[in-house]
Enzyme design. Structure first.
Site, mmCIF file in Angstrom:
data_model
loop_
_atom_site.group_PDB
_atom_site.id
_atom_site.type_symbol
_atom_site.label_atom_id
_atom_site.label_comp_id
_atom_site.label_asym_id
_atom_site.label_seq_id
_atom_site.Cartn_x
_atom_site.Cartn_y
_atom_site.Cartn_z
ATOM 1 N N SER A 151 0.838 -1.201 0.000
ATOM 2 C CA SER A 151 0.000 0.000 0.000
ATOM 3 C C SER A 151 0.869 1.246 0.000
ATOM 4 C CB SER A 151 -0.860 -0.032 1.271
ATOM 5 O OG SER A 151 -1.474 1.203 1.486
ATOM 6 N N TYR A 188 -2.287 -0.977 11.046
ATOM 7 C CA TYR A 188 -2.474 -1.484 9.684
ATOM 8 C C TYR A 188 -1.286 -1.081 8.798
ATOM 9 C CZ TYR A 188 -3.810 -1.803 4.851
ATOM 10 O OH TYR A 188 -3.783 -2.085 3.501
ATOM 11 N N LYS A 192 1.831 -3.486 7.004
ATOM 12 C CA LYS A 192 2.219 -3.558 5.583
ATOM 13 C C LYS A 192 3.727 -3.283 5.456
ATOM 14 C CE LYS A 192 -1.346 -4.896 3.975
ATOM 15 N NZ LYS A 192 -1.605 -5.955 3.007
HETATM 16 P P1 NAD Z 1 -10.903 -7.177 1.384
HETATM 17 O O1 NAD Z 1 -11.174 -7.152 2.844
HETATM 18 O O2 NAD Z 1 -12.029 -6.970 0.456
HETATM 19 O O3 NAD Z 1 -10.219 -8.567 0.996
HETATM 20 C C1 NAD Z 1 -9.385 -9.279 1.883
HETATM 21 C C2 NAD Z 1 -9.886 -10.707 1.926
HETATM 22 O O4 NAD Z 1 -9.056 -11.442 2.829
HETATM 23 C C3 NAD Z 1 -11.325 -10.822 2.457
HETATM 24 O O5 NAD Z 1 -12.110 -11.590 1.554
HETATM 25 C C4 NAD Z 1 -11.176 -11.513 3.798
HETATM 26 O O6 NAD Z 1 -12.274 -12.363 4.087
HETATM 27 C C5 NAD Z 1 -9.870 -12.273 3.629
HETATM 28 N N1 NAD Z 1 -9.167 -12.524 4.886
HETATM 29 C C6 NAD Z 1 -8.962 -11.659 5.909
HETATM 30 N N2 NAD Z 1 -8.280 -12.268 6.894
HETATM 31 C C7 NAD Z 1 -8.038 -13.544 6.477
HETATM 32 C C8 NAD Z 1 -7.394 -14.661 7.060
HETATM 33 N N3 NAD Z 1 -6.882 -14.603 8.292
HETATM 34 N N4 NAD Z 1 -7.326 -15.802 6.356
HETATM 35 C C9 NAD Z 1 -7.873 -15.901 5.118
HETATM 36 N N5 NAD Z 1 -8.500 -14.870 4.521
HETATM 37 C C10 NAD Z 1 -8.593 -13.709 5.197
HETATM 38 O O7 NAD Z 1 -9.732 -6.133 1.104
HETATM 39 P P2 NAD Z 1 -9.166 -5.595 -0.283
HETATM 40 O O8 NAD Z 1 -9.539 -4.181 -0.407
HETATM 41 O O9 NAD Z 1 -9.493 -6.525 -1.369
HETATM 42 O O10 NAD Z 1 -7.617 -5.636 0.021
HETATM 43 C C11 NAD Z 1 -6.817 -6.722 -0.415
HETATM 44 C C12 NAD Z 1 -5.385 -6.464 -0.019
HETATM 45 O O11 NAD Z 1 -4.948 -5.236 -0.594
HETATM 46 C C13 NAD Z 1 -5.152 -6.316 1.471
HETATM 47 O O12 NAD Z 1 -3.925 -6.940 1.777
HETATM 48 C C14 NAD Z 1 -5.066 -4.826 1.678
HETATM 49 O O13 NAD Z 1 -4.276 -4.516 2.793
HETATM 50 C C15 NAD Z 1 -4.402 -4.403 0.398
HETATM 51 N N6 NAD Z 1 -4.685 -3.010 0.031
HETATM 52 C C16 NAD Z 1 -5.993 -2.609 -0.122
HETATM 53 C C17 NAD Z 1 -6.263 -1.292 -0.445
HETATM 54 C C18 NAD Z 1 -7.679 -0.799 -0.570
HETATM 55 O O14 NAD Z 1 -7.902 0.395 -0.419
HETATM 56 N N7 NAD Z 1 -8.645 -1.655 -0.845
HETATM 57 C C19 NAD Z 1 -5.200 -0.393 -0.635
HETATM 58 C C20 NAD Z 1 -3.898 -0.836 -0.492
HETATM 59 C C21 NAD Z 1 -3.645 -2.160 -0.153
HETATM 60 C C1 WQD Z 2 -9.657 9.428 0.570
HETATM 61 C C2 WQD Z 2 -9.909 10.911 0.794
HETATM 62 C C3 WQD Z 2 -10.242 11.496 3.093
HETATM 63 C C4 WQD Z 2 -14.043 9.351 3.573
HETATM 64 C C5 WQD Z 2 -6.975 4.466 2.691
HETATM 65 C C6 WQD Z 2 -5.944 3.848 3.571
HETATM 66 C C7 WQD Z 2 -4.736 3.477 2.764
HETATM 67 C C8 WQD Z 2 -5.125 2.608 1.584
HETATM 68 C C9 WQD Z 2 -6.190 3.235 0.768
HETATM 69 C C10 WQD Z 2 -5.041 0.304 2.271
HETATM 70 C C11 WQD Z 2 -9.173 11.471 2.003
HETATM 71 C C12 WQD Z 2 -11.497 11.768 2.279
HETATM 72 C C13 WQD Z 2 -12.869 9.878 3.053
HETATM 73 C C14 WQD Z 2 -15.097 10.229 3.915
HETATM 74 C C15 WQD Z 2 -13.767 12.085 3.174
HETATM 75 N N1 WQD Z 2 -5.673 1.360 2.022
HETATM 76 N N2 WQD Z 2 -12.734 11.223 2.863
HETATM 77 N N3 WQD Z 2 -14.925 11.560 3.707
HETATM 78 O O1 WQD Z 2 -7.325 7.482 3.550
HETATM 79 O O2 WQD Z 2 -6.381 7.893 1.222
HETATM 80 O O3 WQD Z 2 -6.426 5.636 2.107
HETATM 81 O O4 WQD Z 2 -7.311 3.560 1.625
HETATM 82 O O5 WQD Z 2 -3.869 0.115 2.234
HETATM 83 O O6 WQD Z 2 -3.857 2.808 3.616
HETATM 84 O O7 WQD Z 2 -5.577 4.768 4.567
HETATM 85 O O8 WQD Z 2 -8.554 6.658 1.467
HETATM 86 O O9 WQD Z 2 -10.861 6.634 0.710
HETATM 87 O O10 WQD Z 2 -10.403 6.731 3.195
HETATM 88 O O11 WQD Z 2 -9.933 8.708 1.780
HETATM 89 O O12 WQD Z 2 -13.646 13.296 3.016
HETATM 90 O O13 WQD Z 2 -16.155 9.803 4.412
HETATM 91 O O14 WQD Z 2 -11.300 11.105 1.053
HETATM 92 O O15 WQD Z 2 -10.063 12.487 4.059
HETATM 93 O O16 WQD Z 2 -8.792 12.782 1.686
HETATM 94 P P1 WQD Z 2 -7.145 7.038 2.168
HETATM 95 P P2 WQD Z 2 -10.018 7.126 1.812
#
Ligand code: NAD
Ligand code: WQD
Length: 361
Positions: free
Chosen positions: A143, A169, A173
């Site tokens: 991330s 969190y 990562k």
């Molecule tokens: P998500 O929660 O939709 O998907 C994660 C999946 O992992 C879920 O289906 C959940 O049931 C499963 N899971 C959780 N714990 C588990 C465990 N102990 N064993 C087996 N399965 C388990 O999340 P996502 O948005 O698809 O994110 C996927 C990956 O990408 C994560 O590692 C997250 O940290 C990373 N990521 C997500 C975002 C984002 O904004 N969505 C941004 C950056 C990084």
């Molecule tokens: C985006 C913008 C908020 C909600 C998060 C995680 C990051 C990564 C991606 C996993 C910001 C604003 C949001 C709301 C708002 N995930 N906002 N009202 O915070 O950039 O990133 O998701 O790895 O680690 O921190 O994403 O979508 O929460 O926010 O004004 O109700 O929207 O302040 O500027 P963020 P977000």
């Protein structure tokens, strides 16, 4: 005596979740008929919906309907070494895409142990079983959060990581990346690609697969779309006094199908002779949009009003985050192709057809 060779398989942990399910469908869509690649999903369903009595989560059932292909599914927790071991015995796993994690930033502050348990211990357990079975190729879901407060924009992969991280969190990562670097130093067989996602949004163009947050969404795009569909009343804009053009936070939003395509490209690197070591690669578009620009774009794409009001800043938020995507272009031969309008249109198509996410059935 008849002998047969098991098809090569990709193990996708967390493959029933948001990014995982879009990657699974993209892998299947791009798979040529001559390439018998199996998809094996491991997910404990902690954040994915599976109807009572059903053997497969709803997202995977829909993927099978859309593609006409089969996905092997195991309801397994990545912390369970014995269960993972059996899966590696039953399938000829060639590489792993590791999505499974807990991902709610705010919740991780309340429940650090749970987050470190799943995100770090679970990841180490997976690595142990991979090593036991001689599987050393891994794509990891990292991330932009590992960069903390950006020191410059756009952020390239040489930007320092691990500084100013405020949530368990984000730290999980970062720690996982450090563990993966150590693994690669310890044994040259490891080939690990850590994809640092910026802000994934959007949904599959079919409108059948999308993001299904449980409870009230923490992230901007699902919140906006639930306001537009009438599930939530009003968006709170967290701060309008940031040093940006309109005062609201700026992020690099990327369509989840572009993100998924980045994983498909990453796996191809494993076929390059001698490819090994740890590689961190940003996946973003390289363009930032503010909260108010997102609201306007969503209203435009959906034809719905998105009532919103300014609220105080959210703790831990950075002003702006934008990716330098030159390395992804160079090393993966990949770039995001979908526009902000595409992201909003596809989110809306999913939201309108599935106002309660996968739970509507
Ligand atoms: P998500 O929660 O939709 O998907 C994660 C999946 O992992 C879920 O289906 C959940 O049931 C499963 N899971 C959780 N714990 C588990 C465990 N102990 N064993 C087996 N399965 C388990 O999340 P996502 O948005 O698809 O994110 C996927 C990956 O990408 C994560 O590692 C997250 O940290 C990373 N990521 C997500 C975002 C984002 O904004 N969505 C941004 C950056 C990084
Ligand atoms: C985006 C913008 C908020 C909600 C998060 C995680 C990051 C990564 C991606 C996993 C910001 C604003 C949001 C709301 C708002 N995930 N906002 N009202 O915070 O950039 O990133 O998701 O790895 O680690 O921190 O994403 O979508 O929460 O926010 O004004 O109700 O929207 O302040 O500027 P963020 P977000």
């Amino acid at each position: 005596m008849q002998s047969y060779i098991m098809s090569r398989a990709v193990l996708v942990t967390g493959g029933a979740g948001y990014v995982g399910s879009h990657t699974v469908i993209t892998l299947l869509e791009r798979q040529s008929d001559g390439d018998p690649l199996e998809i094996v999903v491991v997910d404990n369903l902690s954040n994915a919906y599976c109807a009572e009595g059903e053997k497969k989560p709803e997202a995977l059932k829909r993927i099978e309907e859309l593609t006409g292909k089969t996905v092997h599914f195991y309801k397994v927790d990545i912390r369970c070494a014995e269960a993972l071991d059996r899966i590696f015995e039953n399938h000829n796993i060639d590489c792993v895409i590791h999505f499974a994690a807990l991902k709610a930033v705010g919740e991780s502050v309340e429940k650090p142990l749970e987050y470190y348990q799943v995100n770090i211990n679970g990841t180490c357990t997976l690595f142990e079983i991979m090593r036991k079975h001689g599987v050393y190729k891994l794509v990891y879901s990292s991330s932009c959060t590992v960069y903390g407060e950006p020191e410059y924009l756009p952020i390239n992969e040489s930007h320092p990581t691990g500084k100013s991280l405020t949530s368990p969190y984000g730290k999980s990562k970062y720690f996982c990346e450090e563990i993966m670097k150590d693994l690669c130093v310890s044994d040259k067989k490891w080939a690990i690609i850590s994809l640092r996602y910026f802000n994934p949004v959007g949904a599959h163009e079919s409108g059948r697969i999308g993001e299904d947050p449980s409870g009230i969404p923490n992230n901007l795009m699902p919140y906006i779309s639930q306001v537009a569909v009438g599930r939530l009343k009003e968006l709170k804009v967290f701060g309008d006094d940031y040093p940006t053009a309109d005062g609201t936070g700026v992020r690099d939003y990327i369509h989840v199908c572009d993100l998924a395509a980045g994983h498909v490209q990453a796996i191809k690197l494993f076929h390059q002779p001698g490819f090994n070591g740890f590689h961190a690669i940003n996946l973003g578009t390289g363009t930032g949009y503010s909260v108010l620009e997102m609201v306007a774009a969503f209203s435009n794409a959906s034809g719905r009003a998105v009532p919103h009001a300014v609220a105080p800043r959210r703790a831990g938020d950075v002003t702006a985050n934008v990716a330098d995507v030159a390395l992804a272009t160079r090393s993966l031969g990949w770039r995001a192709t979908r526009s902000l309008h595409d992201m909003c249109r596809d989110t809306w198509r999913w939201q309108e057809a599935n106002p309660n996410g996968y739970h509507r059935i």
